[in-house]
Design an enzyme around this catalytic site. Structure first.
Site, PDB file in Angstrom:
ATOM      1  N   GLY A  21       6.852   4.776   8.723  1.00  0.00           N
ATOM      2  CA  GLY A  21       5.962   5.880   9.039  1.00  0.00           C
ATOM      3  C   GLY A  21       6.107   6.301  10.486  1.00  0.00           C
ATOM      4  N   SER A  22       5.043   6.828  11.046  1.00  0.00           N
ATOM      5  CA  SER A  22       5.098   7.372  12.395  1.00  0.00           C
ATOM      6  C   SER A  22       5.130   6.272  13.447  1.00  0.00           C
ATOM      7  CB  SER A  22       3.889   8.269  12.648  1.00  0.00           C
ATOM      8  OG  SER A  22       2.706   7.494  12.782  1.00  0.00           O
ATOM      9  N   THR A  23       5.662   6.610  14.607  1.00  0.00           N
ATOM     10  CA  THR A  23       5.707   5.662  15.713  1.00  0.00           C
ATOM     11  C   THR A  23       4.294   5.313  16.182  1.00  0.00           C
ATOM     12  OG1 THR A  23       7.880   6.462  16.419  1.00  0.00           O
ATOM     13  CG2 THR A  23       6.570   5.309  18.065  1.00  0.00           C
ATOM     14  N   LEU A  24       3.399   6.278  16.166  1.00  0.00           N
ATOM     15  CA  LEU A  24       2.015   6.029  16.578  1.00  0.00           C
ATOM     16  C   LEU A  24       1.364   4.967  15.696  1.00  0.00           C
ATOM     17  CD1 LEU A  24      -0.475   6.786  18.290  1.00  0.00           C
ATOM     18  CD2 LEU A  24      -0.982   8.562  16.597  1.00  0.00           C
ATOM     19  N   LYS A  54       0.843  -1.200   0.000  1.00  0.00           N
ATOM     20  CA  LYS A  54       0.000   0.000   0.000  1.00  0.00           C
ATOM     21  C   LYS A  54       0.876   1.248   0.000  1.00  0.00           C
ATOM     22  CE  LYS A  54      -1.903   2.395   3.345  1.00  0.00           C
ATOM     23  NZ  LYS A  54      -1.867   3.787   2.796  1.00  0.00           N
ATOM     24  N   GLU A  65      10.136   0.914  10.531  1.00  0.00           N
ATOM     25  CA  GLU A  65      11.084   2.031  10.436  1.00  0.00           C
ATOM     26  C   GLU A  65      10.265   3.273  10.766  1.00  0.00           C
ATOM     27  OE1 GLU A  65      12.589   5.203   9.629  1.00  0.00           O
ATOM     28  OE2 GLU A  65      12.554   4.725   7.490  1.00  0.00           O
ATOM     29  N   GLU A 122       8.941  14.782  17.270  1.00  0.00           N
ATOM     30  CA  GLU A 122       9.287  14.861  15.849  1.00  0.00           C
ATOM     31  C   GLU A 122       8.365  15.850  15.150  1.00  0.00           C
ATOM     32  OE1 GLU A 122      10.434  11.728  12.368  1.00  0.00           O
ATOM     33  OE2 GLU A 122       8.512  11.388  13.367  1.00  0.00           O
ATOM     34  N   CYS A 173      12.699  11.186   8.222  1.00  0.00           N
ATOM     35  CA  CYS A 173      12.712  10.510   9.522  1.00  0.00           C
ATOM     36  C   CYS A 173      14.045  10.653  10.249  1.00  0.00           C
ATOM     37  CB  CYS A 173      12.349   9.033   9.356  1.00  0.00           C
ATOM     38  SG  CYS A 173      13.370   8.166   8.159  1.00  0.00           S
ATOM     39  N   GLY A 223       2.955   2.828  13.808  1.00  0.00           N
ATOM     40  CA  GLY A 223       3.717   1.592  13.987  1.00  0.00           C
ATOM     41  C   GLY A 223       3.193   0.762  15.142  1.00  0.00           C
TER      42      GLY A 223
END
Length: 465
Positions: A211-214, A158, A234, A365, A268, A216
């Site tokens: 993408g973002s930690t959230l 995606k 990542e 970030e 990132c 992830g």
């Protein structure tokens, strides 16, 4: 900023000039969004292909040939891929061409070379899910599919809903390269629907996400709650750039500029926390400011442009919110901090001074062209300050003392370390983070481990009971 820009293309499939409506913040086009049902169809196709026409049915040598062919076809259309990335992402066309797409082609060729050299491991992952970000669309696509295809896995991928255009063009060269149907499946859609469906699908046996930690965390939860599929993540970063007073100051300034303002700060591994030793702090700030003022902000298709607009209204508002937070918390806006013009999402390259560790702009970030300058006295002090973060993706250190460079590199809690440079990813080197910056490594030989399993086979050669 200009509302249109004319670009002349000379490619095997198109020769001529087109006028591009660019950088106004207006909708370019609409793309159909995939649903959970579409992901199910793609997963079934990937599983069928793995069992019938891919995986162990195709030798490593043949997989390598197909990957080389895919790279050749991408290279033939590189101007189109770069233009679509610049159009959707608003990054400088030159960056999209020289960085993302040339880099992506190199990644495909790198893993094509690995395809017949993987031994001692079995291809047991099968159908893999991959979710890529909007900041480096084609580079992210290639670094995901390269190792997966080299090791014989099938793919459901995606792209970001913000940058789907180059991935759609990529679908046109998959069959031409000779890949069997179902080996590579690309689905557009939103993270909450298509991304969620990939993460929790019972047929998909591995998921890789950038993408973002959230987000992830959500993917990891969905993977665990479904079929306990392994994940490669990542994620975000708040990377420190440490500049000692014995560094080559001119070079340190230039690399620090590249470290934070590359890709408009939408990177990132952006070096957004810049620690400068107190003896050279004032001179560094002077030269850094001069370099930031010289950054050409403008239309991505203009030759001189280094920084285009931010990718979307949401991202623009997020960055401006952080700038306001910095002011409220007591940091000093040394440069920038404002929008440029009334059309498009252009933000001035921004420098904050008088920053403190508790401030949101130092802790979180931002993903935008915002640099925080912090002063330090000693090596021990700066190591503690640099490691005072939940992230651990990357870090840079500048010094002429190589022993100190390696000593600090070992002490900093980051998966990627640069000594006397910044944001220099090499495709042969593993890339990934410590702490909440992710799990696993991409690029290099290490990425192959994400798509293989180890199987122990015991053969009785004479032991009798």
């Amino acid at each position: 900023m200009p509302a249109t820009f004319t670009k002349t293309f000379d490619t095997p499939t198109y020769k001529g000039a087109i006028t591009i409506p660019e950088s106004t913040g207006k909708v370019i086009t609409s793309i159909a969004a995939g649903t959970k049902a579409d992901v199910d169809i793609a997963a079934q196709a990937a599983q069928t292909a793995y069992k019938t026409s891919w995986g162990l049915k195709v030798s490593g040598t043949e997989r390598g040939k197909l990957l080389f062919k895919l790279a050749d076809l991408m290279e033939q259309r590189i101007e189109q891929f770069a233009a679509l990335d610049a159009l959707a992402n608003d990054k400088a066309y030159k960056t999209a061409y020289d960085g993302d797409n040339k880099g992506g082609i190199a990644v495909l060729r790198y893993y094509a070379g690995w395809a017949d050299k993987i031994n001692g491991k079995t291809i047991e992952v099968s159908s893999t899910g991959q979710i890529i970000p909007w900041n480096v669309p084609m580079f992210s696509l290639t670094l995901k599919i390269g190792p997966a295809l080299a090791t014989g896995n099938t793919i459901v991928l995606k792209p970001s809903e913000l940058t789907p255009l180059s991935a759609l063009l990529f679908t046109t060269i998959i069959e031409e390269a000779g890949f069997p149907p179902g080996v590579i499946n690309i689905i557009n859609g939103y993270g909450a629907t298509a991304g969620q469906a990939i993460s929790e699908h019972p047929i998909i046996r591995k998921v890789a996400f950038t993408g973002s930690t959230l987000t992830g965390r959500k993917i990891m939860e969905a993977a665990a709650k479904s079929n306990l599929k392994p994940v490669t993540l990542e994620l975000g970063g708040k990377s420190p750039t440490v500049i000692f007073d014995d560094s080559d100051l001119e070079q340190a300034v230039k690399w620090a500029i590249h470290g934070i303002y590359f890709l408009h700060g939408q990177n990132c591994s952006a070096g957004s926390r810049i620690f400068v030793q107190e003896r050279i702090h004032d001179e560094f700030l002077k030269q850094f400011t001069e370099q930031a003022l010289a950054i050409k902000v403008g239309d991505p298709f203009e030759e001189e442009t280094y920084q285009g607009p931010q990718v979307s209204k949401t991202q623009f508002e997020r960055i401006m919110g952080y700038i306001e937070s910095g002011k409220t918390d007591g940091a000093m806006v040394h440069l920038g901090g404002n929008r440029i013009g009334n059309e498009g999402y252009f933000i001035q390259p921004t420098i904050f001074t008088e920053c403190q560790a508790h401030m949101k702009i130092v802790r979180e970030e931002i993903f935008g062209p915002v640099a925080c300058i912090l002063k330090f006295k000693t090596e021990e002090e700066v190591i503690e300050q640099a490691n005072n973060t939940t992230y651990g993706l990357a870090a840079s250190v500048f010094t002429k003392d190589i022993e100190r460079g390696f000593r600090v590199a070992h002490a900093l809690e980051a998966g990627n370390m640069w000594i006397n440079c910044s944001n220099q990813a090499e495709i042969q080197m593993p890339f990934g983070g410590y702490k909440q910056s992710g799990i696993g490594r991409e690029l290099g030989e290490y990425a192959l481990d994400n798509y293989t399993n180890v199987k122990a086979v015991h053969l009785n050669l004479g032991v009798r009971l």
